[in-house]
Motif scaffolding. Structure first.
Motif, PDB file in Angstrom:
ATOM      1  N   LYS A 111       0.875  -1.182   0.000  1.00  0.00           N
ATOM      2  CA  LYS A 111       0.000   0.000   0.000  1.00  0.00           C
ATOM      3  C   LYS A 111       0.905   1.222   0.000  1.00  0.00           C
ATOM      4  N   GLY A 112       0.921   1.936  -1.121  1.00  0.00           N
ATOM      5  CA  GLY A 112       1.778   3.114  -1.212  1.00  0.00           C
ATOM      6  C   GLY A 112       3.248   2.774  -1.006  1.00  0.00           C
ATOM      7  N   ARG A 113       3.683   1.673  -1.578  1.00  0.00           N
ATOM      8  CA  ARG A 113       5.062   1.160  -1.481  1.00  0.00           C
ATOM      9  C   ARG A 113       5.463   0.730  -0.073  1.00  0.00           C
ATOM     10  N   THR A 114       4.495   0.625   0.827  1.00  0.00           N
ATOM     11  CA  THR A 114       4.769   0.119   2.175  1.00  0.00           C
ATOM     12  C   THR A 114       4.341  -1.347   2.206  1.00  0.00           C
ATOM     13  N   PRO A 115       5.297  -2.265   2.463  1.00  0.00           N
ATOM     14  CA  PRO A 115       4.949  -3.688   2.466  1.00  0.00           C
ATOM     15  C   PRO A 115       4.315  -4.133   3.780  1.00  0.00           C
ATOM     16  N   HIS A 116       3.315  -5.011   3.672  1.00  0.00           N
ATOM     17  CA  HIS A 116       2.645  -5.605   4.839  1.00  0.00           C
ATOM     18  C   HIS A 116       2.636  -7.110   4.629  1.00  0.00           C
ATOM     19  N   LEU A 117       3.210  -7.859   5.557  1.00  0.00           N
ATOM     20  CA  LEU A 117       3.218  -9.311   5.468  1.00  0.00           C
ATOM     21  C   LEU A 117       1.867  -9.838   5.930  1.00  0.00           C
ATOM     22  N   MET A 118       1.208 -10.611   5.063  1.00  0.00           N
ATOM     23  CA  MET A 118      -0.120 -11.139   5.349  1.00  0.00           C
ATOM     24  C   MET A 118      -0.078 -12.657   5.244  1.00  0.00           C
ATOM     25  N   LYS A 119      -0.976 -13.335   5.984  1.00  0.00           N
ATOM     26  CA  LYS A 119      -1.028 -14.795   5.951  1.00  0.00           C
ATOM     27  C   LYS A 119      -2.354 -15.259   5.359  1.00  0.00           C
ATOM     28  N   CYS A 120      -2.272 -16.275   4.509  1.00  0.00           N
ATOM     29  CA  CYS A 120      -3.482 -16.884   3.956  1.00  0.00           C
ATOM     30  C   CYS A 120      -4.184 -17.684   5.050  1.00  0.00           C
ATOM     31  N   PRO A 121      -5.488 -17.905   4.916  1.00  0.00           N
ATOM     32  CA  PRO A 121      -6.204 -18.743   5.884  1.00  0.00           C
ATOM     33  C   PRO A 121      -5.621 -20.162   5.913  1.00  0.00           C
ATOM     34  N   THR A 122      -5.860 -20.869   6.985  1.00  0.00           N
ATOM     35  CA  THR A 122      -5.380 -22.244   7.137  1.00  0.00           C
ATOM     36  C   THR A 122      -5.844 -23.107   5.969  1.00  0.00           C
ATOM     37  N   GLY A 123      -4.913 -23.864   5.389  1.00  0.00           N
ATOM     38  CA  GLY A 123      -5.230 -24.730   4.265  1.00  0.00           C
ATOM     39  C   GLY A 123      -5.123 -24.057   2.908  1.00  0.00           C
ATOM     40  N   PHE A 124      -4.821 -22.763   2.904  1.00  0.00           N
ATOM     41  CA  PHE A 124      -4.685 -22.013   1.659  1.00  0.00           C
ATOM     42  C   PHE A 124      -3.237 -21.555   1.505  1.00  0.00           C
ATOM     43  N   PHE A 125      -2.846 -21.341   0.259  1.00  0.00           N
ATOM     44  CA  PHE A 125      -1.507 -20.890  -0.070  1.00  0.00           C
ATOM     45  C   PHE A 125      -1.605 -19.782  -1.105  1.00  0.00           C
ATOM     46  N   PHE A 126      -0.624 -18.884  -1.096  1.00  0.00           N
ATOM     47  CA  PHE A 126      -0.666 -17.778  -2.052  1.00  0.00           C
ATOM     48  C   PHE A 126      -0.352 -18.298  -3.448  1.00  0.00           C
ATOM     49  N   ASN A 127      -1.232 -17.991  -4.394  1.00  0.00           N
ATOM     50  CA  ASN A 127      -1.055 -18.361  -5.790  1.00  0.00           C
ATOM     51  C   ASN A 127      -0.633 -17.105  -6.548  1.00  0.00           C
ATOM     52  N   PRO A 128       0.658 -17.019  -6.953  1.00  0.00           N
ATOM     53  CA  PRO A 128       1.117 -15.801  -7.619  1.00  0.00           C
ATOM     54  C   PRO A 128       0.466 -15.555  -8.974  1.00  0.00           C
ATOM     55  N   SER A 129      -0.013 -16.607  -9.635  1.00  0.00           N
ATOM     56  CA  SER A 129      -0.697 -16.437 -10.932  1.00  0.00           C
ATOM     57  C   SER A 129      -2.030 -15.722 -10.758  1.00  0.00           C
ATOM     58  N   LEU A 130      -2.742 -16.074  -9.684  1.00  0.00           N
ATOM     59  CA  LEU A 130      -4.041 -15.461  -9.406  1.00  0.00           C
ATOM     60  C   LEU A 130      -3.920 -14.237  -8.506  1.00  0.00           C
ATOM     61  N   ARG A 131      -2.760 -14.090  -7.857  1.00  0.00           N
ATOM     62  CA  ARG A 131      -2.497 -13.010  -6.898  1.00  0.00           C
ATOM     63  C   ARG A 131      -3.501 -13.012  -5.743  1.00  0.00           C
ATOM     64  N   THR A 132      -3.806 -14.232  -5.276  1.00  0.00           N
ATOM     65  CA  THR A 132      -4.720 -14.400  -4.149  1.00  0.00           C
ATOM     66  C   THR A 132      -4.424 -15.738  -3.470  1.00  0.00           C
ATOM     67  N   CYS A 133      -5.010 -15.936  -2.303  1.00  0.00           N
ATOM     68  CA  CYS A 133      -4.868 -17.209  -1.614  1.00  0.00           C
ATOM     69  C   CYS A 133      -5.745 -18.237  -2.322  1.00  0.00           C
ATOM     70  N   ASP A 134      -5.217 -19.438  -2.452  1.00  0.00           N
ATOM     71  CA  ASP A 134      -5.879 -20.493  -3.213  1.00  0.00           C
ATOM     72  C   ASP A 134      -5.791 -21.791  -2.419  1.00  0.00           C
ATOM     73  N   TYR A 135      -6.777 -22.639  -2.555  1.00  0.00           N
ATOM     74  CA  TYR A 135      -6.797 -23.924  -1.855  1.00  0.00           C
ATOM     75  C   TYR A 135      -5.826 -24.881  -2.539  1.00  0.00           C
ATOM     76  N   GLY A 136      -5.064 -25.621  -1.765  1.00  0.00           N
ATOM     77  CA  GLY A 136      -4.161 -26.606  -2.339  1.00  0.00           C
ATOM     78  C   GLY A 136      -2.742 -26.447  -1.821  1.00  0.00           C
ATOM     79  N   ASP A 137      -1.809 -26.965  -2.592  1.00  0.00           N
ATOM     80  CA  ASP A 137      -0.402 -26.937  -2.202  1.00  0.00           C
ATOM     81  C   ASP A 137       0.329 -25.779  -2.886  1.00  0.00           C
ATOM     82  N   CYS A 138       1.494 -25.518  -2.369  1.00  0.00           N
ATOM     83  CA  CYS A 138       2.353 -24.455  -2.937  1.00  0.00           C
ATOM     84  C   CYS A 138       2.758 -24.786  -4.351  1.00  0.00           C
TER      85      CYS A 138
END
Length: 71
Positions: free
Chosen positions: A44-71
């Motif tokens: 946000k405005g070049r300020t980074p914030h580390l966020m965690k996906c919900p349990t059982g979800f992993f960040f999908n860089p293609s979709l740019r969101t948390c996604d169900y499944g494995d890394c």
């Protein structure tokens, strides 16, 4: 409480992985966190914030969101 837990996670990852730097390549956006696929970096405005996906979800860089499944 949430900020304390996040600070603990960041501190742990920093010490566990070596030096950790959060980086925003643009003013705003969502980017993968290279050390752990359960987390992502929200910029946000070049300020980074580390966020965690919900349990059982992993960040999908293609979709740019948390996604169900494995890394």
């Amino acid at each position: 409480m949430k900020q304390i837990l996040l600070l603990f996670v960041v501190s742990f990852l920093c010490c566990y992985q070596g030096v950790m730097t959060l980086y925003c390549p643009a003013d705003n956006g969502v980017y993968r966190f290279e050390y752990d696929c359960r987390y992502y970096v929200l910029c946000k405005g070049r300020t980074p914030h580390l966020m965690k996906c919900p349990t059982g979800f992993f960040f999908n860089p293609s979709l740019r969101t948390c996604d169900y499944g494995d890394c």
